[in-house]
Design a protein around this motif. Structure first.
Motif, PDB file in Angstrom:
ATOM      1  N   LEU A 249       0.822  -1.208   0.000  1.00 37.00           N
ATOM      2  CA  LEU A 249       0.000   0.000   0.000  1.00 37.00           C
ATOM      3  C   LEU A 249       0.862   1.265   0.000  1.00 37.00           C
ATOM      4  N   VAL A 250       2.097   1.128  -0.461  1.00 41.63           N
ATOM      5  CA  VAL A 250       3.026   2.253  -0.590  1.00 41.63           C
ATOM      6  C   VAL A 250       3.530   2.271  -2.027  1.00 41.63           C
ATOM      7  N   ASP A 251       3.510   3.455  -2.630  1.00 42.71           N
ATOM      8  CA  ASP A 251       4.030   3.613  -3.989  1.00 42.71           C
ATOM      9  C   ASP A 251       5.110   4.684  -3.987  1.00 42.71           C
ATOM     10  N   VAL A 252       6.182   4.415  -4.701  1.00 51.94           N
ATOM     11  CA  VAL A 252       7.208   5.431  -4.927  1.00 51.94           C
ATOM     12  C   VAL A 252       6.700   6.296  -6.075  1.00 51.94           C
ATOM     13  N   THR A 253       6.468   7.581  -5.812  1.00 47.77           N
ATOM     14  CA  THR A 253       5.907   8.451  -6.843  1.00 47.77           C
ATOM     15  C   THR A 253       6.958   9.319  -7.520  1.00 47.77           C
ATOM     16  N   HIS A 254       8.105   9.524  -6.856  1.00 49.92           N
ATOM     17  CA  HIS A 254       9.129  10.373  -7.457  1.00 49.92           C
ATOM     18  C   HIS A 254      10.476  10.075  -6.824  1.00 49.92           C
TER      19      HIS A 254
ATOM     20  N   LEU B 238      19.935  11.909  -2.597  1.00 48.45           N
ATOM     21  CA  LEU B 238      18.719  11.619  -3.345  1.00 48.45           C
ATOM     22  C   LEU B 238      17.468  12.008  -2.583  1.00 48.45           C
ATOM     23  N   LEU B 239      16.423  12.325  -3.316  1.00 53.79           N
ATOM     24  CA  LEU B 239      15.102  12.553  -2.736  1.00 53.79           C
ATOM     25  C   LEU B 239      14.174  11.462  -3.233  1.00 53.79           C
ATOM     26  N   ILE B 240      13.314  10.990  -2.353  1.00 52.61           N
ATOM     27  CA  ILE B 240      12.324   9.987  -2.724  1.00 52.61           C
ATOM     28  C   ILE B 240      10.984  10.415  -2.117  1.00 52.61           C
ATOM     29  N   THR B 241       9.933  10.385  -2.927  1.00 53.21           N
ATOM     30  CA  THR B 241       8.597  10.724  -2.453  1.00 53.21           C
ATOM     31  C   THR B 241       7.734   9.475  -2.515  1.00 53.21           C
TER      32      THR B 241
ATOM     33  N   ILE C  17       5.141  11.471   1.644  1.00 53.09           N
ATOM     34  CA  ILE C  17       6.320  11.665   2.470  1.00 53.09           C
ATOM     35  C   ILE C  17       7.525  11.782   1.543  1.00 53.09           C
ATOM     36  N   THR C  18       8.339  12.809   1.748  1.00 57.03           N
ATOM     37  CA  THR C  18       9.580  12.949   0.987  1.00 57.03           C
ATOM     38  C   THR C  18      10.754  12.834   1.947  1.00 57.03           C
ATOM     39  N   TYR C  19      11.681  11.955   1.605  1.00 53.66           N
ATOM     40  CA  TYR C  19      12.896  11.762   2.382  1.00 53.66           C
ATOM     41  C   TYR C  19      14.105  12.136   1.547  1.00 53.66           C
ATOM     42  N   ARG C  20      15.104  12.643   2.228  1.00 54.30           N
ATOM     43  CA  ARG C  20      16.415  12.823   1.626  1.00 54.30           C
ATOM     44  C   ARG C  20      17.255  11.652   2.101  1.00 54.30           C
ATOM     45  N   ILE C  21      17.839  10.949   1.157  1.00 60.29           N
ATOM     46  CA  ILE C  21      18.682   9.807   1.476  1.00 60.29           C
ATOM     47  C   ILE C  21      20.090  10.143   1.004  1.00 60.29           C
TER      48      ILE C  21
ATOM     49  N   ALA D 291      24.784  10.557   4.941  1.00 58.91           N
ATOM     50  CA  ALA D 291      24.516  10.940   6.330  1.00 58.91           C
ATOM     51  C   ALA D 291      23.317  10.189   6.915  1.00 58.91           C
ATOM     52  N   GLY D 292      22.509   9.559   6.072  1.00 58.63           N
ATOM     53  CA  GLY D 292      21.359   8.807   6.553  1.00 58.63           C
ATOM     54  C   GLY D 292      20.069   9.249   5.881  1.00 58.63           C
ATOM     55  N   VAL D 293      18.962   9.063   6.585  1.00 61.81           N
ATOM     56  CA  VAL D 293      17.632   9.379   6.072  1.00 61.81           C
ATOM     57  C   VAL D 293      17.095  10.583   6.838  1.00 61.81           C
ATOM     58  N   GLU D 294      16.632  11.579   6.093  1.00 57.02           N
ATOM     59  CA  GLU D 294      16.111  12.796   6.702  1.00 57.02           C
ATOM     60  C   GLU D 294      14.738  13.112   6.105  1.00 57.02           C
ATOM     61  N   LEU D 295      13.762  13.355   6.964  1.00 55.71           N
ATOM     62  CA  LEU D 295      12.431  13.733   6.499  1.00 55.71           C
ATOM     63  C   LEU D 295      12.483  15.151   5.938  1.00 55.71           C
ATOM     64  N   LYS D 296      11.995  15.324   4.709  1.00 57.45           N
ATOM     65  CA  LYS D 296      11.961  16.650   4.086  1.00 57.45           C
ATOM     66  C   LYS D 296      10.547  17.221   4.060  1.00 57.45           C
TER      67      LYS D 296
END
Length: 113
Positions: free
Chosen positions: A40-45, A57-60, A79-83, A86-91
């Protein structure tokens, strides 16, 4: 071995990011209550922010969290994360609407904030 295209990579990303997503979804329900099923999760961008072979990288993600027997917790959450190294950061975290307590079964209403 034949693969299902990019679904293998999407599924791996979702599984790795799932703990980060669950932590942020507590703002909509009682802590620990939403379930995130990878299907029930889709990678949209996805976007590489610093050029060819840069590792920033950014992933939405379009996330449809549920409680109980797959009862949706409102509408889509993006939800957009920066990967990066340094790790995973919520954007960004965007919840479109809901959940509407009146649309929840009575025995699950206590899960809503």
């Amino acid at each position: 071995m034949k693969t299902r295209g990019n679904y293998n990579f999407q599924d791996m990303l979702v599984l790795l990011l799932r703990p980060h997503m669950e932590e942020k979804l507590d703002v909509f329900t009682v802590p620990g209550s939403p379930d995130i099923y990878p299907y029930l999760v889709d990678v949209t961008h996805t976007e590489r922010t610093n050029g060819f072979r840069g590792f920033d990288l950014l992933i939405t993600l379009d996330v449809r969290p549920t409680v109980g027997p797959h009862i949706p917790v409102g509408e889509d959450i993006f939800i957009t994360y920066r990967i990066s190294a340094a790790g995973v950061e919520l954007k960004n975290l965007e919840h479109l609407k809901g959940p509407n307590k009146n649309e929840f079964p009575p025995n699950y209403q206590d899960l809503l904030k």
